[in-house]
Design a protein around this motif. Sequence first.
Motif, PDB file in Angstrom:
ATOM      1  N   ILE A 237       0.859  -1.187   0.000  1.00 60.57           N
ATOM      2  CA  ILE A 237       0.000   0.000   0.000  1.00 60.57           C
ATOM      3  C   ILE A 237       0.893   1.234   0.000  1.00 60.57           C
ATOM      4  O   ILE A 237       1.736   1.397   0.883  1.00 60.57           O
ATOM      5  N   ALA A 238       0.693   2.089  -0.996  1.00 60.73           N
ATOM      6  CA  ALA A 238       1.571   3.245  -1.166  1.00 60.73           C
ATOM      7  C   ALA A 238       0.970   4.549  -0.662  1.00 60.73           C
ATOM      8  O   ALA A 238       1.679   5.553  -0.580  1.00 60.73           O
ATOM      9  N   VAL A 239      -0.321   4.562  -0.330  1.00 59.51           N
ATOM     10  CA  VAL A 239      -0.941   5.813   0.101  1.00 59.51           C
ATOM     11  C   VAL A 239      -0.542   6.114   1.543  1.00 59.51           C
ATOM     12  O   VAL A 239      -0.226   5.201   2.323  1.00 59.51           O
ATOM     13  N   PRO A 240      -0.531   7.388   1.951  1.00 56.64           N
ATOM     14  CA  PRO A 240      -0.214   7.726   3.352  1.00 56.64           C
ATOM     15  C   PRO A 240      -1.168   7.011   4.302  1.00 56.64           C
ATOM     16  O   PRO A 240      -2.390   7.052   4.122  1.00 56.64           O
ATOM     17  N   THR A 241      -0.597   6.363   5.321  1.00 55.81           N
ATOM     18  CA  THR A 241      -1.378   5.471   6.191  1.00 55.81           C
ATOM     19  C   THR A 241      -1.043   5.698   7.651  1.00 55.81           C
ATOM     20  O   THR A 241       0.120   5.865   8.016  1.00 55.81           O
ATOM     21  N   ILE A 242      -2.089   5.680   8.472  1.00 57.14           N
ATOM     22  CA  ILE A 242      -1.923   5.623   9.925  1.00 57.14           C
ATOM     23  C   ILE A 242      -2.626   4.369  10.411  1.00 57.14           C
ATOM     24  O   ILE A 242      -3.816   4.161  10.144  1.00 57.14           O
ATOM     25  N   CYS A 243      -1.884   3.517  11.097  1.00 56.08           N
ATOM     26  CA  CYS A 243      -2.431   2.302  11.698  1.00 56.08           C
ATOM     27  C   CYS A 243      -2.718   2.568  13.168  1.00 56.08           C
ATOM     28  O   CYS A 243      -1.842   3.038  13.898  1.00 56.08           O
ATOM     29  N   LEU A 244      -3.933   2.266  13.594  1.00 57.16           N
ATOM     30  CA  LEU A 244      -4.313   2.353  14.997  1.00 57.16           C
ATOM     31  C   LEU A 244      -4.568   0.936  15.516  1.00 57.16           C
ATOM     32  O   LEU A 244      -5.248   0.146  14.856  1.00 57.16           O
ATOM     33  N   HIS A 245      -4.013   0.636  16.684  1.00 58.37           N
ATOM     34  CA  HIS A 245      -4.180  -0.707  17.243  1.00 58.37           C
ATOM     35  C   HIS A 245      -4.429  -0.591  18.738  1.00 58.37           C
ATOM     36  O   HIS A 245      -3.682   0.068  19.454  1.00 58.37           O
ATOM     37  N   GLY A 246      -5.500  -1.223  19.189  1.00 55.41           N
ATOM     38  CA  GLY A 246      -5.825  -1.192  20.609  1.00 55.41           C
ATOM     39  C   GLY A 246      -4.889  -2.067  21.422  1.00 55.41           C
ATOM     40  O   GLY A 246      -4.682  -3.238  21.100  1.00 55.41           O
ATOM     41  N   ALA A 247      -4.339  -1.510  22.487  1.00 51.77           N
ATOM     42  CA  ALA A 247      -3.418  -2.268  23.341  1.00 51.77           C
ATOM     43  C   ALA A 247      -4.110  -3.431  24.033  1.00 51.77           C
ATOM     44  O   ALA A 247      -3.455  -4.410  24.409  1.00 51.77           O
ATOM     45  N   GLY A 275      -5.558   1.089  26.746  1.00 47.55           N
ATOM     46  CA  GLY A 275      -6.910   0.996  27.280  1.00 47.55           C
ATOM     47  C   GLY A 275      -7.989   0.789  26.238  1.00 47.55           C
ATOM     48  O   GLY A 275      -9.175   0.921  26.540  1.00 47.55           O
ATOM     49  N   VAL A 276      -7.606   0.440  25.008  1.00 46.39           N
ATOM     50  CA  VAL A 276      -8.550   0.293  23.901  1.00 46.39           C
ATOM     51  C   VAL A 276      -8.496  -1.139  23.396  1.00 46.39           C
ATOM     52  O   VAL A 276      -7.423  -1.740  23.283  1.00 46.39           O
ATOM     53  N   GLY A 277      -9.670  -1.701  23.085  1.00 40.64           N
ATOM     54  CA  GLY A 277      -9.761  -3.045  22.553  1.00 40.64           C
ATOM     55  C   GLY A 277      -9.956  -3.054  21.053  1.00 40.64           C
ATOM     56  O   GLY A 277      -9.401  -2.235  20.327  1.00 40.64           O
ATOM     57  N   HIS A 278     -10.782  -3.981  20.574  1.00 38.76           N
ATOM     58  CA  HIS A 278     -10.931  -4.226  19.137  1.00 38.76           C
ATOM     59  C   HIS A 278     -11.858  -3.232  18.444  1.00 38.76           C
ATOM     60  O   HIS A 278     -11.681  -2.949  17.260  1.00 38.76           O
ATOM     61  N   PHE A 279     -12.849  -2.714  19.171  1.00 43.06           N
ATOM     62  CA  PHE A 279     -13.863  -1.849  18.543  1.00 43.06           C
ATOM     63  C   PHE A 279     -13.375  -0.404  18.570  1.00 43.06           C
ATOM     64  O   PHE A 279     -13.905   0.460  19.282  1.00 43.06           O
ATOM     65  N   LEU A 280     -12.354  -0.167  17.781  1.00 43.46           N
ATOM     66  CA  LEU A 280     -11.532   1.038  17.863  1.00 43.46           C
ATOM     67  C   LEU A 280     -12.296   2.354  17.785  1.00 43.46           C
ATOM     68  O   LEU A 280     -12.124   3.221  18.659  1.00 43.46           O
ATOM     69  N   PRO A 281     -13.136   2.595  16.785  1.00 44.99           N
ATOM     70  CA  PRO A 281     -13.784   3.905  16.724  1.00 44.99           C
ATOM     71  C   PRO A 281     -14.777   4.144  17.853  1.00 44.99           C
ATOM     72  O   PRO A 281     -15.004   5.296  18.241  1.00 44.99           O
ATOM     73  N   ARG A 282     -15.359   3.089  18.384  1.00 50.38           N
ATOM     74  CA  ARG A 282     -16.258   3.256  19.528  1.00 50.38           C
ATOM     75  C   ARG A 282     -15.469   3.631  20.783  1.00 50.38           C
ATOM     76  O   ARG A 282     -15.926   4.428  21.592  1.00 50.38           O
ATOM     77  N   GLU A 283     -14.303   3.038  20.932  1.00 46.38           N
ATOM     78  CA  GLU A 283     -13.530   3.212  22.159  1.00 46.38           C
ATOM     79  C   GLU A 283     -12.576   4.397  22.109  1.00 46.38           C
ATOM     80  O   GLU A 283     -12.228   4.949  23.156  1.00 46.38           O
ATOM     81  N   ALA A 284     -12.145   4.767  20.915  1.00 50.60           N
ATOM     82  CA  ALA A 284     -11.177   5.868  20.772  1.00 50.60           C
ATOM     83  C   ALA A 284     -11.547   6.763  19.595  1.00 50.60           C
ATOM     84  O   ALA A 284     -10.775   6.904  18.647  1.00 50.60           O
ATOM     85  N   PRO A 285     -12.714   7.405  19.658  1.00 49.89           N
ATOM     86  CA  PRO A 285     -13.119   8.226  18.518  1.00 49.89           C
ATOM     87  C   PRO A 285     -12.183   9.402  18.266  1.00 49.89           C
ATOM     88  O   PRO A 285     -11.918   9.751  17.105  1.00 49.89           O
ATOM     89  N   GLU A 286     -11.673  10.014  19.336  1.00 52.80           N
ATOM     90  CA  GLU A 286     -10.822  11.192  19.148  1.00 52.80           C
ATOM     91  C   GLU A 286      -9.555  10.833  18.381  1.00 52.80           C
ATOM     92  O   GLU A 286      -9.079  11.626  17.553  1.00 52.80           O
ATOM     93  N   ALA A 287      -8.987   9.669  18.635  1.00 51.12           N
ATOM     94  CA  ALA A 287      -7.780   9.251  17.924  1.00 51.12           C
ATOM     95  C   ALA A 287      -8.049   9.112  16.426  1.00 51.12           C
ATOM     96  O   ALA A 287      -7.184   9.419  15.590  1.00 51.12           O
ATOM     97  N   HIS A 288      -9.240   8.668  16.076  1.00 45.96           N
ATOM     98  CA  HIS A 288      -9.589   8.534  14.666  1.00 45.96           C
ATOM     99  C   HIS A 288      -9.795   9.894  14.015  1.00 45.96           C
ATOM    100  O   HIS A 288      -9.354  10.117  12.885  1.00 45.96           O
TER     101      HIS A 288
END
Length: 298
Positions: A237-247, A275-288
């Motif tokens: 994948i060549a497009v600019p990317t940010i990966c978010l992963h719940g600890a 402090g974030v699990g699998h349901f990332l946007p529900r648990e960390a909306p501000e980070a998204h």
Amino acid sequence: MTPATIAVRTATLEIACEVRGPETGPAVILLHGFPDDVRAWDGVAAPLAGAGCRVVVPYLRGCGATRFLDPGTPRSGEQAALGHDLRALMDALRLPRALLAGYDWGGRAACVVAALWPERVAGLVTGNGYAIQDIAAAARPAAPAQELRFWYQWYFHTERGRAGLAANRRALCRLLWELWSPTWRFAEAEFERTAPSFDNPDFVAVAIHSYRHRYGAAPGDPALAPIEAQLARQPRIAVPTICLHGADDGVAPPETSAGHARHFAGPYARRVLPGVGHFLPREAPEAHVRAVLELLAR
């Protein structure tokens, strides 16, 4: 800002979407996972629309009000189907380019489009990294602890599992929420707002096919074979990317994406969210929200 609900027709589906923000704003498509629906993005879509973005949140195939147009179309849940649906949605909405954000199945759809049609993607926010499946290597066993986390996948390989999902879809999906995000204390009302999406008539068929196809245990849709052939090469994948992963992800711990930088040819950043699990946007909306706006500002 209350979203507008629209139905977008492609060659295969009528895709139900929620849309917010000015029509002239930069397009952002937010893609939910399994088992989930568009409500996952409520805490992200509204702030992005308020920041001037045109935000589209579709229900994936087999979820909510999204419907197949032809009863004869295979109820495929394979990765090629998810990516094809997303590109077709962009075509139907006349969006030449959009920023894509997704997790779980939605992250897979976003990764597929970013890898195969990068000219259509302004940036990518992906939950848990590179989500394109390596089906040729799927028979290779993982560590025992990871195999245990995937119990539901082995269950879905059996006819008992198909019947169990059909009979107990709300209870089973709620259990997955609890197991996959063990430190997230969601309100019962939050689950109940999403649970009706699992009543979609194709929910079971699409989910079962998804978990069987990825291990080579079910044939794909022949119409999608050319896309699957491209994905088998594990394209970068060549497009600019940010990966978010719940600890605290209970199904895909952070170490599962630790080496994924090799799959990205463009700018790439990985952020583990405490402090974030699998349901990332529900648990960390501000980070998204931050990640999307950061990529749009490039």
